[in-house]
Structure formats: structure tokens, C-alpha cells
Design a protein around this motif. Structure first.
Motif, PDB file in Angstrom:
ATOM      1  N   ASP A   7       0.859  -1.172   0.000  1.00 54.22           N
ATOM      2  CA  ASP A   7       0.000   0.000   0.000  1.00 54.22           C
ATOM      3  C   ASP A   7       0.901   1.228   0.000  1.00 54.22           C
ATOM      4  OD1 ASP A   7       0.948   0.264   2.639  1.00 54.22           O
ATOM      5  OD2 ASP A   7      -0.781  -0.829   3.423  1.00 54.22           O
ATOM      6  N   ASP A   8       0.316   2.420  -0.098  1.00 58.11           N
ATOM      7  CA  ASP A   8       1.149   3.616  -0.240  1.00 58.11           C
ATOM      8  C   ASP A   8       2.067   3.823   0.958  1.00 58.11           C
ATOM      9  OD1 ASP A   8       0.648   4.734  -2.838  1.00 58.11           O
ATOM     10  OD2 ASP A   8      -1.398   5.086  -2.162  1.00 58.11           O
ATOM     11  N   LEU A  11       4.907   1.145   0.646  1.00 55.77           N
ATOM     12  CA  LEU A  11       5.812   1.481  -0.470  1.00 55.77           C
ATOM     13  C   LEU A  11       6.633   2.731  -0.145  1.00 55.77           C
ATOM     14  CD1 LEU A  11       3.462   0.804  -3.543  1.00 55.77           C
ATOM     15  CD2 LEU A  11       5.375  -0.619  -2.756  1.00 55.77           C
ATOM     16  N   THR A  47       8.220   7.077  -4.987  1.00 57.12           N
ATOM     17  CA  THR A  47       7.064   6.486  -4.315  1.00 57.12           C
ATOM     18  C   THR A  47       5.865   6.520  -5.261  1.00 57.12           C
ATOM     19  OG1 THR A  47       7.923   7.147  -2.164  1.00 57.12           O
ATOM     20  CG2 THR A  47       5.587   6.578  -2.260  1.00 57.12           C
ATOM     21  N   ASP A  48       5.680   7.638  -5.975  1.00 59.85           N
ATOM     22  CA  ASP A  48       4.613   7.712  -6.983  1.00 59.85           C
ATOM     23  C   ASP A  48       4.818   6.664  -8.074  1.00 59.85           C
ATOM     24  OD1 ASP A  48       3.400   9.809  -5.682  1.00 59.85           O
ATOM     25  OD2 ASP A  48       4.124  11.359  -7.060  1.00 59.85           O
ATOM     26  N   SER A  51       3.894   3.280  -6.702  1.00 59.59           N
ATOM     27  CA  SER A  51       2.447   3.244  -6.508  1.00 59.59           C
ATOM     28  C   SER A  51       1.729   3.090  -7.854  1.00 59.59           C
ATOM     29  CB  SER A  51       2.028   4.536  -5.796  1.00 59.59           C
ATOM     30  OG  SER A  51       0.649   4.730  -5.880  1.00 59.59           O
ATOM     31  N   SER A  52       2.260   3.716  -8.898  1.00 62.94           N
ATOM     32  CA  SER A  52       1.656   3.574 -10.232  1.00 62.94           C
ATOM     33  C   SER A  52       1.864   2.166 -10.781  1.00 62.94           C
ATOM     34  CB  SER A  52       2.282   4.585 -11.199  1.00 62.94           C
ATOM     35  OG  SER A  52       1.900   5.893 -10.850  1.00 62.94           O
ATOM     36  N   LEU A  55       0.182  -0.480  -7.904  1.00 64.82           N
ATOM     37  CA  LEU A  55      -1.194  -0.272  -7.450  1.00 64.82           C
ATOM     38  C   LEU A  55      -2.043   0.408  -8.516  1.00 64.82           C
ATOM     39  CD1 LEU A  55      -0.326   1.117  -3.876  1.00 64.82           C
ATOM     40  CD2 LEU A  55      -0.938  -1.243  -4.456  1.00 64.82           C
ATOM     41  N   SER A  57      -1.993   3.506  -9.462  1.00 64.61           N
ATOM     42  CA  SER A  57      -2.501   4.809  -9.008  1.00 64.61           C
ATOM     43  C   SER A  57      -2.407   5.885 -10.086  1.00 64.61           C
ATOM     44  CB  SER A  57      -1.729   5.278  -7.769  1.00 64.61           C
ATOM     45  OG  SER A  57      -0.417   5.677  -8.132  1.00 64.61           O
TER      46      SER A  57
END
Ligand code: HEM
Length: 124
Positions: A7-8, A11, A47-48, A51-52, A55, A57
Motif C-alpha cells: 500500500d502507499d 511502499l 514512491t509515486d 504506486s503507479s 497499485l 494509481s
């Protein structure tokens, strides 16, 4: 302890710890320390990115190939192996086992395609 999830928050903690280790690595550290001025920004971007990738995102909008091509004279396949080994150790230590293996598999694929783009282009 190996316990963080995909999860964010997990990560984000992973990326923080990974780049702290990268910066201290005798082979990888100098490349990153020369290239990156704003570490909180870099860690937020990575982190972005994760997450992309993991997940979906959609938060990462960058272009990894040109970002690495700028540093091609300092990067080699052996350094990619070193990066991946440090990623494997860090994910094994911090993440739930199934999360660690998914992150390792994804990083391996991305490293492969980055290396194709960096080292095996016929048109330079
Ligand atoms: C950015 C080095 C492998 C993902 C960067 C930057 C450096 C770097 C110096 C900052 C670029 C700049 O702003 O000038 C390296 C080295 C590697 C490596 C030395 C291995 C030998 C990887 C791998 C991944 C990755 C395997 C993904 C799994 C990224 C991303 C960025 C980045 C997403 C941000 C690009 C952007 O600005 O949008 N890397 N990297 N890197 N790296 Fe790597």
C-alpha cells in the motif's frame, strides 16, 4: 522485521529506506548523489512510480528512459545487478514475503527494459 504490505504507506517506507542505502553504496551512491539535489522530491517521485506500477494509481508521469540516458556513461549492466541485489535485500527485510517477491519481479522486468533502451540501441 519483514511485514509491510503493498500500500502507499508500505511502499513509501520501502522507497525511503532503499534510497538511504543507495546513497551509502560505494558504487551507486556517487551517481545518485551527483544527480539528485532534492532528495525529498526524488523519494516522492519514486514512491509515486512504485504506486503507479504496483497499485495502478497513475501518480507517476515521468520518463525513466531519458532520465537514465543522461547518466549512461556512468551506468553499466553490472551496476543494474548491484541495484537489483540491494532492492532484493531491502524488500526481503521490510516487506511481507509475497509483496517482496512481486516487487523484485517487477523491478527485474523494468531493469531489463531500461537496459535494452540504454545499451542496445542501434541508432545511439
Ligand atoms: C531516476 C540512477 C535503476 C527507476 C534516476 C536518477 C538516477 C538514477 C541518477 C535521477 C535522474 C536525474 O534526475 O538526473 C539509476 C541507476 C540505476 C537505476 C544508477 C541502476 C544501475 C533503476 C531501476 C528503476 C529505476 C531498475 C525501476 C525499477 C527510476 C525512476 C526515476 C529514476 C522512476 C525517476 C525518473 C524521472 O525523473 O521521472 N535513476 N537508476 N531506476 N530511476 Fe533510476
Amino acid at each position: 522485521q519483514a511485514g509491510l504490505g503493498m500500500d502507499d504507506s508500505g511502499l513509501g517506507q520501502l522507497v525511503d529506506a532503499f534510497y538511504a542505502r543507495i546513497r551509502q553504496d560505494e558504487a551507486l551512491g556517487p551517481i545518485f548523489n551527483d544527480a539528485v539535489d532534492d532528495w525529498p522530491e526524488h523519494i516522492g517521485k519514486l514512491t509515486d512510480f512504485w504506486s503507479s506500477v504496483m497499485l495502478g494509481s497513475g501518480r507517476y508521469k515521468g520518463q525513466p528512459v531519458p532520465a537514465h540516458r543522461k547518466h549512461r556513461d556512468r551506468i553499466s549492466p553490472a551496476l543494474f545487478d548491484r541495484w537489483l541485489a540491494l532492492w532484493a535485500r531491502t524488500t526481503d527485510e521490510m516487506m511481507l514475503p509475497e509483496v517482496a517477491s512481486a516487487l523484485q519481479e517487477k523491478a527485474g522486468r523494468i531493469a531489463e527494459s531500461l537496459q535494452l533502451a540504454l545499451f542496445f540501441r542501434l541508432d545511439g
